[in-house]
Write a protein that holds these residues in place. Structure first.
Motif, PDB file in Angstrom:
ATOM      1  N   VAL A 131       5.763   3.780 -12.221  1.00  0.00           N
ATOM      2  CA  VAL A 131       6.074   2.449 -12.760  1.00  0.00           C
ATOM      3  C   VAL A 131       6.490   1.574 -11.585  1.00  0.00           C
ATOM      4  CG1 VAL A 131       7.562   1.140 -14.321  1.00  0.00           C
ATOM      5  CG2 VAL A 131       6.874   3.471 -14.920  1.00  0.00           C
ATOM      6  N   PRO A 132       5.796   0.443 -11.374  1.00  0.00           N
ATOM      7  CA  PRO A 132       6.155  -0.415 -10.237  1.00  0.00           C
ATOM      8  C   PRO A 132       7.587  -0.938 -10.341  1.00  0.00           C
ATOM      9  CG  PRO A 132       4.026  -1.042 -11.160  1.00  0.00           C
ATOM     10  CD  PRO A 132       4.632  -0.057 -12.112  1.00  0.00           C
ATOM     11  N   HIS A 133       8.273  -0.936  -9.221  1.00  0.00           N
ATOM     12  CA  HIS A 133       9.636  -1.472  -9.125  1.00  0.00           C
ATOM     13  C   HIS A 133       9.722  -2.320  -7.871  1.00  0.00           C
ATOM     14  CE1 HIS A 133      12.477   0.831 -11.805  1.00  0.00           C
ATOM     15  NE2 HIS A 133      11.343   1.453 -12.039  1.00  0.00           N
ATOM     16  N   ALA A 168       2.316  -2.655  -4.420  1.00  0.00           N
ATOM     17  CA  ALA A 168       2.267  -2.160  -5.799  1.00  0.00           C
ATOM     18  C   ALA A 168       3.644  -1.748  -6.306  1.00  0.00           C
ATOM     19  CB  ALA A 168       1.310  -0.971  -5.880  1.00  0.00           C
ATOM     20  N   GLY A 169       4.655  -1.711  -5.433  1.00  0.00           N
ATOM     21  CA  GLY A 169       5.997  -1.268  -5.851  1.00  0.00           C
ATOM     22  C   GLY A 169       6.012   0.210  -6.189  1.00  0.00           C
ATOM     23  N   ALA A 170       5.247   1.008  -5.424  1.00  0.00           N
ATOM     24  CA  ALA A 170       5.138   2.445  -5.707  1.00  0.00           C
ATOM     25  C   ALA A 170       6.381   3.197  -5.216  1.00  0.00           C
ATOM     26  CB  ALA A 170       3.888   3.011  -5.025  1.00  0.00           C
ATOM     27  N   PRO A 171       6.704   4.326  -5.869  1.00  0.00           N
ATOM     28  CA  PRO A 171       7.931   5.080  -5.517  1.00  0.00           C
ATOM     29  C   PRO A 171       7.704   5.996  -4.310  1.00  0.00           C
ATOM     30  CG  PRO A 171       6.818   6.130  -7.357  1.00  0.00           C
ATOM     31  CD  PRO A 171       5.983   4.935  -7.007  1.00  0.00           C
ATOM     32  N   VAL A 172       7.978   5.489  -3.141  1.00  0.00           N
ATOM     33  CA  VAL A 172       7.618   6.207  -1.913  1.00  0.00           C
ATOM     34  C   VAL A 172       8.835   6.741  -1.132  1.00  0.00           C
ATOM     35  CG1 VAL A 172       5.418   5.015  -1.577  1.00  0.00           C
ATOM     36  CG2 VAL A 172       7.521   3.954  -0.740  1.00  0.00           C
ATOM     37  N   ALA A 173      10.032   6.601  -1.737  1.00  0.00           N
ATOM     38  CA  ALA A 173      11.247   6.911  -0.965  1.00  0.00           C
ATOM     39  C   ALA A 173      11.309   8.363  -0.481  1.00  0.00           C
ATOM     40  CB  ALA A 173      12.488   6.595  -1.803  1.00  0.00           C
ATOM     41  N   ALA A 174      10.731   9.294  -1.244  1.00  0.00           N
ATOM     42  CA  ALA A 174      10.892  10.710  -0.887  1.00  0.00           C
ATOM     43  C   ALA A 174      10.287  11.029   0.485  1.00  0.00           C
ATOM     44  CB  ALA A 174      10.274  11.598  -1.970  1.00  0.00           C
ATOM     45  N   PHE A 203       7.860  -8.052  -3.067  1.00  0.00           N
ATOM     46  CA  PHE A 203       6.504  -8.529  -3.349  1.00  0.00           C
ATOM     47  C   PHE A 203       6.080  -8.291  -4.809  1.00  0.00           C
ATOM     48  CE2 PHE A 203       1.954  -8.256  -3.731  1.00  0.00           C
ATOM     49  CZ  PHE A 203       1.546  -9.409  -3.099  1.00  0.00           C
ATOM     50  N   PRO A 204       6.411  -7.131  -5.430  1.00  0.00           N
ATOM     51  CA  PRO A 204       5.991  -6.940  -6.829  1.00  0.00           C
ATOM     52  C   PRO A 204       6.493  -8.072  -7.735  1.00  0.00           C
ATOM     53  CG  PRO A 204       6.751  -4.864  -5.914  1.00  0.00           C
ATOM     54  CD  PRO A 204       7.097  -5.925  -4.899  1.00  0.00           C
ATOM     55  N   VAL A 236       5.312 -12.889 -10.970  1.00  0.00           N
ATOM     56  CA  VAL A 236       5.551 -14.293 -11.348  1.00  0.00           C
ATOM     57  C   VAL A 236       4.252 -15.092 -11.230  1.00  0.00           C
ATOM     58  CG1 VAL A 236       6.282 -15.396  -9.169  1.00  0.00           C
ATOM     59  CG2 VAL A 236       7.320 -16.084 -11.311  1.00  0.00           C
ATOM     60  N   ALA A 237       3.432 -14.758 -10.247  1.00  0.00           N
ATOM     61  CA  ALA A 237       2.145 -15.459 -10.129  1.00  0.00           C
ATOM     62  C   ALA A 237       1.309 -15.194 -11.383  1.00  0.00           C
ATOM     63  CB  ALA A 237       1.409 -15.008  -8.866  1.00  0.00           C
TER      64      ALA A 237
END
Ligand SMILES: Cc1cc2nc3c(=O)[nH]c(=O)nc-3n(C[C@H](O)[C@H](O)[C@H](O)COP(=O)(O)OP(=O)(O)OC[C@H]3O[C@@H](n4cnc5c(N)ncnc54)[C@H](O)[C@@H]3O)c2cc1C
Length: 389
Positions: free
Chosen positions: A36-38, A88-94, A261-262, A267-268
């Motif tokens: 889910v994008p964040h 894309a706001g992908a979950p990449v922290a790991a 950016f997401p 908003v756009a």
């Protein structure tokens, strides 16, 4: 006065195919509900399964040699992939810290055994790292760290505390900056980097909650933690030089301009649905123009890093301007649409706005505050070097 060296870097057109592949993969992941994008998800989106799926595709460790599990695709290819993931706001922290800076540090300073022990796992998206620099009384003034390592049979015994340690409760290892000898006149002597196994006896990892309530960073207390000689990174006493060379990787990447950016994309989309007037279009246009200029600067730094340079001043400038843009974007969107920020809302725009507002205070602090970055630039101009983090 030294000029900034930010020569225009154009991503090679052959990377367009790679971008399309990453976009298609992300669209599939989102459509299937696997991610889910964040906003600011490179910081808070810890999803080991997603990191592994990226690793399977060769999209982690792209700058590592094949001998250590990397793809040798190079830093501009890595830039393209990371931009798509961030947008894309992908979950990449790991895998973020390990891929961005711990891996390159291991390549630069690590022993052959250390490289073989960690790099393949990082490239598979399985091995994660934390950064153990800041301490309760040492953030900006990093040379004042007080965590000490004393010589012991076959290694070092570490005592002290680190703070704001992102992901320490989930990561495998932390590269800690510790004092192993006298500070000397410059205060930069006697510092060493150690690779601390985060499951070592004597470690206590306590959560510090973000404004959103998320558990992202920690206080890490080390009591008589044993670190074997084989886990000294680089040279004993050379930690300051090693840490400062790491900071260009930490400061210049697209994550310093794309955390929100997401929200811009959302908003756009909303304005396109409801119809935007000329003033709305102008506000969005100004954000996009600013973003584009920052992106070119970030690319220029990436190209210099790829060429083996250490563009510390340029990286500091990109981070200062980039993180201020991330905050300005949130503020512009807040004034543009009548949407109540709400983490629990069913409206993705309200969620993204809440995430951006609540994560915002960290943008200009993490990785070195903007005041410090300006000090780094000023000192470099005056004397050819900076001291603070
Ligand atoms: C979201 C987030 C994640 C983080 N993750 C990590 C991590 O994983 N690992 C890690 O080691 N650290 C991490 N940090 C810590 C971060 O690097 C520090 O917060 C930062 O370096 C500032 O240190 P400090 O918080 O001790 O503030 P201080 O150094 O106490 O500074 C307080 C204020 O004084 C200003 N100031 C200080 N010295 C000067 C000066 N000489 N001139 C002008 N102004 C000055 C600063 O700009 C700041 O506004 C993280 C921080 C955040 C917000």
């Amino acid at each position: 006065m030294p000029a900034l060296r930010l020569d225009a870097a154009v991503p090679p057109p052959e990377l367009d195919g790679l971008r399309r592949d990453v976009r298609a993969f992300l669209a599939e992941e989102i459509a299937a509900g696997r991610i889910v994008p964040h906003a600011d998800n490179w910081l808070a989106g810890w999803d080991p399964a997603f990191s592994r799926r990226l690793g399977e595709r060769g999209w982690i460790g792209m700058t590592f040699p094949r001998a250590y599990g990397g793809s040798e695709a190079g830093s501009l290819a890595r830039f393209a992939v990371t931009e798509e993931l961030l947008a894309a706001g992908a979950p990449v922290a790991a895998h973020w810290i390990a891929d961005r800076q711990s891996g390159p540090s291991l390549l630069k300073f690590g022993t052959e055994e250390q490289r073989r022990a960690y790099l393949p796992g990082i490239a598979r998206g399985e091995t994660s790292f934390a950064i153990g620099m800041s301490e309760p009384d040492s953030g900006s003034d990093l040379a004042s760290v007080r965590t000490r390592a004393e010589r012991a049979d076959g290694g070092w015994v570490v005592n002290g505390a680190k703070v704001w340690t992102s992901g320490a409760h989930l990561a495998d290892a932390m590269i800690a900056l510790v004092r192993t000898g006298p500070a000397g006149q410059s205060r930069h002597e006697g510092l060493t980097q150690l690779i601390v196994d985060l499951r070592s006896p004597g470690l206590q990892i306590r959560p510090i909650r973000l404004l959103t309530g998320e558990h992202h960073f920690n206080e890490v207390v080390l009591t008589d933690v044993f670190v074997p000689d084989g886990r000294v990174l680089g040279t004993v006493g050379d930690g300051w030089r090693q840490v400062t060379s790491e900071l260009s990787f930490e400061r210049s990447g697209p994550e310093r301009i794309l955390s929100t950016f997401p929200l811009l994309a959302a908003v756009a989309g909303r304005l396109a649905e409801r119809g935007a007037d000329a003033a709305d279009r102008a506000r969005i246009g100004m954000l996009v123009a600013r973003l584009w200029a920052l992106r070119q600067m970030s690319l220029a730094v990436a190209a210099r890093l790829a060429a083996g340079d250490a563009p510390a001043i340029e990286a500091a400038v990109v981070k200062d301007l980039g993180t201020r843009f991330e905050g300005a974007l949130t503020e512009t969107v807040r004034l543009l649409v009548r949407v109540e920020p709400d983490l629990a809302s069913s409206d993705p725009l309200a969620q993204l706005l809440a995430q951006s507002v609540l994560h915002g205070p960290g943008f200009t602090l993490r990785g070195g505050t903007n005041e410090i970055l300006r000090g780094v630039v000023a000192k470099a101009i005056l004397a050819g070097g900076g001291e603070a983090r």
